[in-house]
Design an enzyme around this catalytic site. Structure first.
Site, mmCIF file in Angstrom:
data_model
loop_
_atom_site.group_PDB
_atom_site.id
_atom_site.type_symbol
_atom_site.label_atom_id
_atom_site.label_comp_id
_atom_site.label_asym_id
_atom_site.label_seq_id
_atom_site.Cartn_x
_atom_site.Cartn_y
_atom_site.Cartn_z
ATOM 1 N N ASP A 189 0.863 -1.184 0.000
ATOM 2 C CA ASP A 189 0.000 0.000 0.000
ATOM 3 C C ASP A 189 0.903 1.239 0.000
ATOM 4 O OD1 ASP A 189 -1.892 1.922 0.494
ATOM 5 O OD2 ASP A 189 -2.860 0.846 2.148
ATOM 6 N N ASP A 247 -3.007 2.168 -6.116
ATOM 7 C CA ASP A 247 -1.902 2.215 -5.158
ATOM 8 C C ASP A 247 -1.850 1.018 -4.205
ATOM 9 O OD1 ASP A 247 -4.181 2.955 -3.723
ATOM 10 O OD2 ASP A 247 -3.017 4.090 -2.291
ATOM 11 N N GLU A 248 -2.590 -0.026 -4.490
ATOM 12 C CA GLU A 248 -2.580 -1.216 -3.627
ATOM 13 C C GLU A 248 -2.482 -2.473 -4.471
ATOM 14 O OE1 GLU A 248 -5.695 -1.780 -0.768
ATOM 15 O OE2 GLU A 248 -5.829 0.359 -0.374
#
Length: 412
Positions: free
Chosen positions: A8, A110-111
């Site tokens: 993350d 973003d993960e």
DNA sequence: TCTGGGGTCCTAGGACCC
DNA sequence: TCTGGGGTCCTAGGACCC
């Protein structure tokens, strides 16, 4: 034992802005001062999308209005979002992941989840090396959570930030997860939280200690799922090669000002049709269900949809359907938002012509494709419909900009 | 200067068919 | 005239995620 990592990016949009500015010679690191990425209030897009850690200390939260944020911190530095840049940063990180393991699932920009097969892996070393590599090569930090399934890995990556690595193996659940407030559990959101509070459930441990049958009785299948999550029970596999969308594709926008005339709505619907249809064709899909979403100036949102006799990817078919849906659905109030969503996706080959299709069908599809090719090659503004001339409405509305082109560029 | 945009999944009711 | 059950599809709304 098979291991799962959840990675993350810390304050993703803001970190990426900071890195980009430093790389372009800016002396200021946005991460070290109260700063945020936010939309433009003039066009009614004014919310906080990401904030720096110093900004967080002022109580600024993601999703609140710029106005509220500036009241808390008048010297907050706000920069506009650049989604193309964020896609590039995300891509670069993804390429590093694939060097570590082929089993990578992109969960969002973003993960990501990563599966590490086999046993005897020094997972702490592996995680630390991955963190270091991203920091040194790309310039930003990430949190990594490690466990035996995706749910626990995701919960672990959220523990303390930034630039941290945490484990949450099943035997660690009582100590590390059960004391947390119940809303920290994945899939317990703002509607479920008050329901659980009313039942006297305040922590994840409280939830775990509640009889499963009681939760099923109160919250149906959702209750069953969060009870299992509270016990760390989850067994989904890594889903690879997923495009950003697989069930449907949509675009929508908050209008710069309220509108109350169908003619104005139609112009936005055309702009939305262009972008959503382009994305559909780039993804090589046809859609059978077309849905419109309207939101009134009082924030009341509703939808209307129609299933077509035959699936389509044609801009004019989508646009004409939307006009008709709008006239059926619109309750006559002034509108703040218009959205379009295409679902019921199928593969386009071979194209199924119906008995009633006209010969123009073929030429319309060819025209759509030629326009797509021009836009891909020379940018989305190279060609536009005449009705948009001298209007303030964009000819393509929504996320069909750099980000999608970037996603697709590997195919071209 | 009020409150973004893009997704997935579930539920419930009604139509329709056998 | 009234009474069924099961299965699928469609539609609208709501919950959740980032």
């Amino acid at each position: 034992m098979t291991l799962y990592f959840h990675i993350d990016v810390n304050s993703a949009y803001l970190s990426w802005e900071a890195v980009s500015r430093l790389q372009h010679g800016d002396a200021l690191d946005l991460r070290l001062i109260p700063s945020a990425v936010g939309g433009d209030p003039k066009s009614r897009h004014g919310i906080i999308l990401a904030k720096s850690i110093p900004a967080k200390k002022y109580g600024i939260t993601t999703g609140e209005t710029l106005h509220e944020a500036l009241e808390k911190c008048p010297h907050l530095l706000v920069v506009p979002p650049r989604y193309g840049l964020y896609m590039q940063a995300s891509e670069a990180m993804h390429r590093i992941f694939l060097e570590v393991s082929p089993y990578v699932q992109r969960f969002s920009i973003d993960e990501s989840f990563m599966m590490i097969p086999g046993s005897g892996v020094d997972y702490l070393r592996l995680g630390e090396d991955l963190k270091t590599r991203i920091r040194e090569e790309l310039g930003f930090t990430v949190n990594i959570g490690i466990s035996s399934n995706k749910l626990l890995a995701k919960m672990a990556s959220d523990f303390s930030k930034p630039d941290a690595l945490h484990t949450l193996f099943p035997e660690e659940i009582p100590q590390k997860m059960w004391p947390l407030p119940v809303e920290d559990l994945f899939m317990v959101g703002r509607a479920t939280r008050p329901k659980l509070k009313a039942l006297g459930i305040h922590t994840i441990g409280d939830l775990a200690a509640t009889p499963r049958s009681y939760l099923v009785h109160r919250l149906k299948s959702h209750g069953e799922m969060i009870w299992e999550f509270a016990h760390g029970l989850e067994s989904s596999k890594i889903r690879m090669d997923q495009s950003a969308w697989s069930k449907g594709v949509g675009n929508g926008t908050t209008l710069p000002r309220d509108i109350d005339k169908p003619r104005d709505a139609f112009l936005y619907l055309l702009g939305l049709s262009e972008s959503v249809a382009l994305r559909l064709r780039l993804g090589q899909k046809l859609a059978r269900v077309i849905m419109i979403r309207l939101k009134s100036s009082e924030f009341k949102s509703y939808t209307h949809q129609r299933t077509l006799l035959s699936p389509t990817d044609e801009t004019p078919v989508i646009y004409e359907t939307l006009k008709s849906l709008f006239m059926e659905a619109w309750r006559g109030e002034s509108l703040r938002y218009l959205g379009v969503r295409l679902t019921g996706l199928s593969e386009p080959t071979p194209y199924q012509y119906t008995l009633f299709d006209s010969p123009e069908k073929e030429s319309q599809r060819a025209l759509d494709r030629q326009i797509d090719a021009l836009r891909l090659r020379y940018g989305k503004n190279v060609i536009q419909r005449g009705v948009f001339l001298h209007k303030r409405v964009k000819p393509l509305i929504g996320g069909v900009g750099e980000e999608d082109y970037l996603m697709m560029s590997s195919l071209l």
